[in-house]
Structures are given as structure tokens and as C-alpha cells.
Design a protein around this motif. Structure first.
Motif, PDB file in Angstrom:
ATOM      1  N   TYR A 147       0.818  -1.214   0.000  1.00  0.00           N
ATOM      2  CA  TYR A 147       0.000   0.000   0.000  1.00  0.00           C
ATOM      3  C   TYR A 147       0.855   1.269   0.000  1.00  0.00           C
ATOM      4  CZ  TYR A 147      -4.157  -2.764   0.829  1.00  0.00           C
ATOM      5  OH  TYR A 147      -5.184  -3.656   0.693  1.00  0.00           O
ATOM      6  N   SER A 148       2.156   1.126  -0.067  1.00  0.00           N
ATOM      7  CA  SER A 148       3.048   2.277  -0.064  1.00  0.00           C
ATOM      8  C   SER A 148       2.887   3.072  -1.365  1.00  0.00           C
ATOM      9  CB  SER A 148       4.499   1.800   0.074  1.00  0.00           C
ATOM     10  OG  SER A 148       5.379   2.882  -0.013  1.00  0.00           O
ATOM     11  N   PHE A 149       2.711   4.374  -1.218  1.00  0.00           N
ATOM     12  CA  PHE A 149       2.650   5.289  -2.367  1.00  0.00           C
ATOM     13  C   PHE A 149       4.086   5.710  -2.628  1.00  0.00           C
ATOM     14  CE2 PHE A 149       1.475   9.554  -4.184  1.00  0.00           C
ATOM     15  CZ  PHE A 149       0.879   9.040  -5.333  1.00  0.00           C
ATOM     16  N   ASP A 150       4.694   5.135  -3.673  1.00  0.00           N
ATOM     17  CA  ASP A 150       6.129   5.300  -3.862  1.00  0.00           C
ATOM     18  C   ASP A 150       6.487   5.407  -5.336  1.00  0.00           C
ATOM     19  OD1 ASP A 150       5.965   2.587  -4.702  1.00  0.00           O
ATOM     20  OD2 ASP A 150       6.426   1.878  -2.694  1.00  0.00           O
ATOM     21  N   SER A 151       7.751   5.189  -5.670  1.00  0.00           N
ATOM     22  CA  SER A 151       8.254   5.395  -7.033  1.00  0.00           C
ATOM     23  C   SER A 151       7.491   4.626  -8.093  1.00  0.00           C
ATOM     24  CB  SER A 151       9.743   5.025  -7.121  1.00  0.00           C
ATOM     25  OG  SER A 151      10.545   6.037  -6.566  1.00  0.00           O
ATOM     26  N   ARG A 152       6.871   3.528  -7.747  1.00  0.00           N
ATOM     27  CA  ARG A 152       6.132   2.784  -8.778  1.00  0.00           C
ATOM     28  C   ARG A 152       4.951   3.595  -9.313  1.00  0.00           C
ATOM     29  NH1 ARG A 152       4.463  -2.084  -4.794  1.00  0.00           N
ATOM     30  NH2 ARG A 152       5.131  -0.775  -3.085  1.00  0.00           N
ATOM     31  N   TYR A 153       4.501   4.606  -8.565  1.00  0.00           N
ATOM     32  CA  TYR A 153       3.390   5.460  -9.002  1.00  0.00           C
ATOM     33  C   TYR A 153       3.854   6.795  -9.554  1.00  0.00           C
ATOM     34  CZ  TYR A 153       0.674   2.047  -6.458  1.00  0.00           C
ATOM     35  OH  TYR A 153       0.131   0.867  -6.028  1.00  0.00           O
ATOM     36  N   TRP A 154       4.899   7.399  -8.969  1.00  0.00           N
ATOM     37  CA  TRP A 154       5.299   8.736  -9.394  1.00  0.00           C
ATOM     38  C   TRP A 154       6.709   8.830  -9.940  1.00  0.00           C
ATOM     39  CZ3 TRP A 154       8.902   9.133  -5.653  1.00  0.00           C
ATOM     40  CH2 TRP A 154       8.601   8.699  -4.378  1.00  0.00           C
ATOM     41  N   GLY A 155       7.404   7.718 -10.073  1.00  0.00           N
ATOM     42  CA  GLY A 155       8.704   7.735 -10.724  1.00  0.00           C
ATOM     43  C   GLY A 155       9.875   7.984  -9.794  1.00  0.00           C
ATOM     44  N   THR A 156      10.917   8.531 -10.353  1.00  0.00           N
ATOM     45  CA  THR A 156      12.172   8.656  -9.618  1.00  0.00           C
ATOM     46  C   THR A 156      12.231   9.908  -8.748  1.00  0.00           C
ATOM     47  OG1 THR A 156      13.209   9.801 -11.473  1.00  0.00           O
ATOM     48  CG2 THR A 156      13.446   7.400 -11.397  1.00  0.00           C
ATOM     49  N   VAL A 157      13.213   9.894  -7.867  1.00  0.00           N
ATOM     50  CA  VAL A 157      13.521  11.029  -6.992  1.00  0.00           C
ATOM     51  C   VAL A 157      14.885  11.542  -7.431  1.00  0.00           C
ATOM     52  CG1 VAL A 157      14.086  11.680  -4.609  1.00  0.00           C
ATOM     53  CG2 VAL A 157      12.186  10.111  -5.060  1.00  0.00           C
ATOM     54  N   SER A 158      14.996  12.852  -7.599  1.00  0.00           N
ATOM     55  CA  SER A 158      16.289  13.424  -7.997  1.00  0.00           C
ATOM     56  C   SER A 158      17.172  13.585  -6.761  1.00  0.00           C
ATOM     57  CB  SER A 158      16.104  14.768  -8.690  1.00  0.00           C
ATOM     58  OG  SER A 158      15.713  15.752  -7.752  1.00  0.00           O
ATOM     59  N   GLU A 159      18.453  13.627  -7.010  1.00  0.00           N
ATOM     60  CA  GLU A 159      19.420  13.767  -5.926  1.00  0.00           C
ATOM     61  C   GLU A 159      19.159  15.040  -5.111  1.00  0.00           C
ATOM     62  OE1 GLU A 159      24.198  13.122  -5.351  1.00  0.00           O
ATOM     63  OE2 GLU A 159      23.302  12.963  -7.331  1.00  0.00           O
ATOM     64  N   GLU A 160      18.690  16.104  -5.773  1.00  0.00           N
ATOM     65  CA  GLU A 160      18.424  17.370  -5.080  1.00  0.00           C
ATOM     66  C   GLU A 160      17.278  17.262  -4.080  1.00  0.00           C
ATOM     67  OE1 GLU A 160      18.494  17.253  -8.633  1.00  0.00           O
ATOM     68  OE2 GLU A 160      20.636  17.660  -8.514  1.00  0.00           O
ATOM     69  N   GLN A 161      16.381  16.298  -4.272  1.00  0.00           N
ATOM     70  CA  GLN A 161      15.237  16.133  -3.377  1.00  0.00           C
ATOM     71  C   GLN A 161      15.593  15.406  -2.080  1.00  0.00           C
ATOM     72  OE1 GLN A 161      12.846  14.608  -7.008  1.00  0.00           O
ATOM     73  NE2 GLN A 161      11.387  14.810  -5.341  1.00  0.00           N
ATOM     74  N   ILE A 162      16.723  14.731  -2.063  1.00  0.00           N
ATOM     75  CA  ILE A 162      17.078  13.883  -0.919  1.00  0.00           C
ATOM     76  C   ILE A 162      17.560  14.745   0.239  1.00  0.00           C
ATOM     77  CG2 ILE A 162      18.606  12.037  -0.140  1.00  0.00           C
ATOM     78  CD1 ILE A 162      18.441  11.000  -3.106  1.00  0.00           C
ATOM     79  N   ILE A 163      16.968  14.502   1.400  1.00  0.00           N
ATOM     80  CA  ILE A 163      17.272  15.268   2.607  1.00  0.00           C
ATOM     81  C   ILE A 163      18.398  14.611   3.391  1.00  0.00           C
ATOM     82  CG2 ILE A 163      16.348  16.079   4.818  1.00  0.00           C
ATOM     83  CD1 ILE A 163      13.559  16.143   3.352  1.00  0.00           C
ATOM     84  N   GLY A 164      18.329  13.304   3.568  1.00  0.00           N
ATOM     85  CA  GLY A 164      19.382  12.592   4.311  1.00  0.00           C
ATOM     86  C   GLY A 164      18.907  11.212   4.729  1.00  0.00           C
ATOM     87  N   GLN A 165      19.828  10.463   5.311  1.00  0.00           N
ATOM     88  CA  GLN A 165      19.503   9.110   5.752  1.00  0.00           C
ATOM     89  C   GLN A 165      18.565   9.156   6.959  1.00  0.00           C
ATOM     90  OE1 GLN A 165      22.820   6.537   6.626  1.00  0.00           O
ATOM     91  NE2 GLN A 165      21.534   4.730   6.568  1.00  0.00           N
ATOM     92  N   ALA A 166      17.614   8.237   6.977  1.00  0.00           N
ATOM     93  CA  ALA A 166      16.644   8.180   8.082  1.00  0.00           C
ATOM     94  C   ALA A 166      16.804   6.850   8.821  1.00  0.00           C
ATOM     95  CB  ALA A 166      15.218   8.315   7.534  1.00  0.00           C
ATOM     96  N   ARG A 167      16.721   6.926  10.127  1.00  0.00           N
ATOM     97  CA  ARG A 167      16.812   5.715  10.942  1.00  0.00           C
ATOM     98  C   ARG A 167      15.524   5.563  11.731  1.00  0.00           C
ATOM     99  NH1 ARG A 167      21.846   3.970  10.325  1.00  0.00           N
ATOM    100  NH2 ARG A 167      23.522   5.477  10.021  1.00  0.00           N
TER     101      ARG A 167
END
Length: 170
Positions: A147-167
Motif C-alpha cells: 500500500y506504499s505510495f512510492d516510485s512505482r506510481y510517481w517515478g524517480t527522486v532526484s538527488e536534489e530532493q534527498i534530505i538525508g539518511q533516516a533511521r
């Protein structure tokens, strides 16, 4: 037994000032690198976690790790720029293939199943089928849940959009 001596008020205020400054400096240092991400959804995308610690200084991208990013093209589910937390499944040069049945493969490895949300966003699962090779600076993110709304629906994420690693925390 001798009676304990009381500190003078100026000495006590000076010590409290030093302690307060140390606490503020530590808090500022922590907040300049980290922030918390909260998943308020009923159905979680990654395990059963609701709280993530996001390290804005760690942007070394490795497949399989969890990252926060500023989402684009995610309406009507989320506002543009919403912070999302997903697993990095594909990096530049990887071959991504989505079948008409909704199976998602990265470099011929099954990484997800189902396009359960396709009809909710006005399409059929077959509309999302296809394949691509990820370009430089493009990343493929997915949750663990179908049920995850993710890249399979909206495509790729650009490097500029990445905030950082999450734990995940809790």
C-alpha cells in the motif's frame, strides 16, 4: 558534623549560565544535523515505525538504506514537498521493470509486488507497467508495504530532493 556551606548567589548564577550555554550549544549542534520525521499514516510503509531520525549530513546513498526526501508529483495523496521516508531500491544505472501484474524488479530482483493504489489515482495497474534504466542523479524509492505510495506510481527522486539518511526509532 559540619554544616554544608552555601554557595554565593553570583557563583551559582555563573555556574547555571555555563550549564545553560552547554545545553543550548548541544541542542543547536544536534538540530543543525538531525531532525525527526513522523509517519502519521494508519498503514505504515516501513515496518511498524512511526518516528524516524533524519541525518541531514549523511547523504551517502546506498541501496537498501532508508532516506528522507522532499516529494514531487505525489498529489492527490500528499502536498508537493511533503517529506517522505522510503527505502532506496534503485540507483543510477539500475534497470527497473514493472510488470502489468504490478511486480517491481530492480536488476531482475523482485523488490515489490502490487499496484494496489493504481485505481485510486485514476489508472489501471497496466498503465504503470514498463521499464527504464535509471539516469545519473535519479533514484528509485519504495516502502515495504504493497500500500506504499512510492516510485512505482510517481517515478524517480532526484538527488536534489534527498534530505538525508533516516533511521527508524519507534
Amino acid at each position: 558534623m559540619s554544616k554544608p556551606q552555601r554557595q554565593s548567589m553570583p557563583k551559582f548564577v555563573a555556574k547555571m549560565g555555563v550549564v545553560s550555554a552547554l545545553i543550548l550549544a548541544t541542542g543547536y549542534t544536534f538540530a543543525s544535523r538531525y531532525h525527526f520525521g513522523l509517519d502519521t499514516q494508519e498503514v505504515k510503509c516501513i515496518g511498524d515505525y512511526s518516528l524516524f531520525l533524519v541525518d541531514r549530513k549523511n547523504r551517502e546513498l546506498q541501496r537498501g538504506n532508508i532516506y528522507a526526501f522532499s516529494a514531487q508529483g505525489v498529489e492527490p495523496y500528499f502536498d508537493e514537498g511533503t517529506q517522505m521516508v522510503k527505502i532506496l531500491r534503485g540507483v543510477p544505472g539500475d534497470h527497473v521493470r514493472i510488470t502489468e501484474q504490478g511486480d517491481v524488479y530492480v536488476n531482475d530482483e523482485l523488490v515489490g509486488e502490487g499496484l494496489i493504489l493504481a485505481e485510486d489515482i485514476g489508472g489501471a495497474p497496466a498503465d504503470f507497467a514498463g521499464e527504464t534504466v535509471l539516469e545519473e542523479g535519479s533514484y528509485w524509492f519504495m516502502g515495504e508495504n504493497p500500500y506504499s505510495f512510492d516510485s512505482r506510481y510517481w517515478g524517480t527522486v532526484s538527488e536534489e530532493q534527498i534530505i538525508g539518511q533516516a533511521r527508524p526509532i519507534i
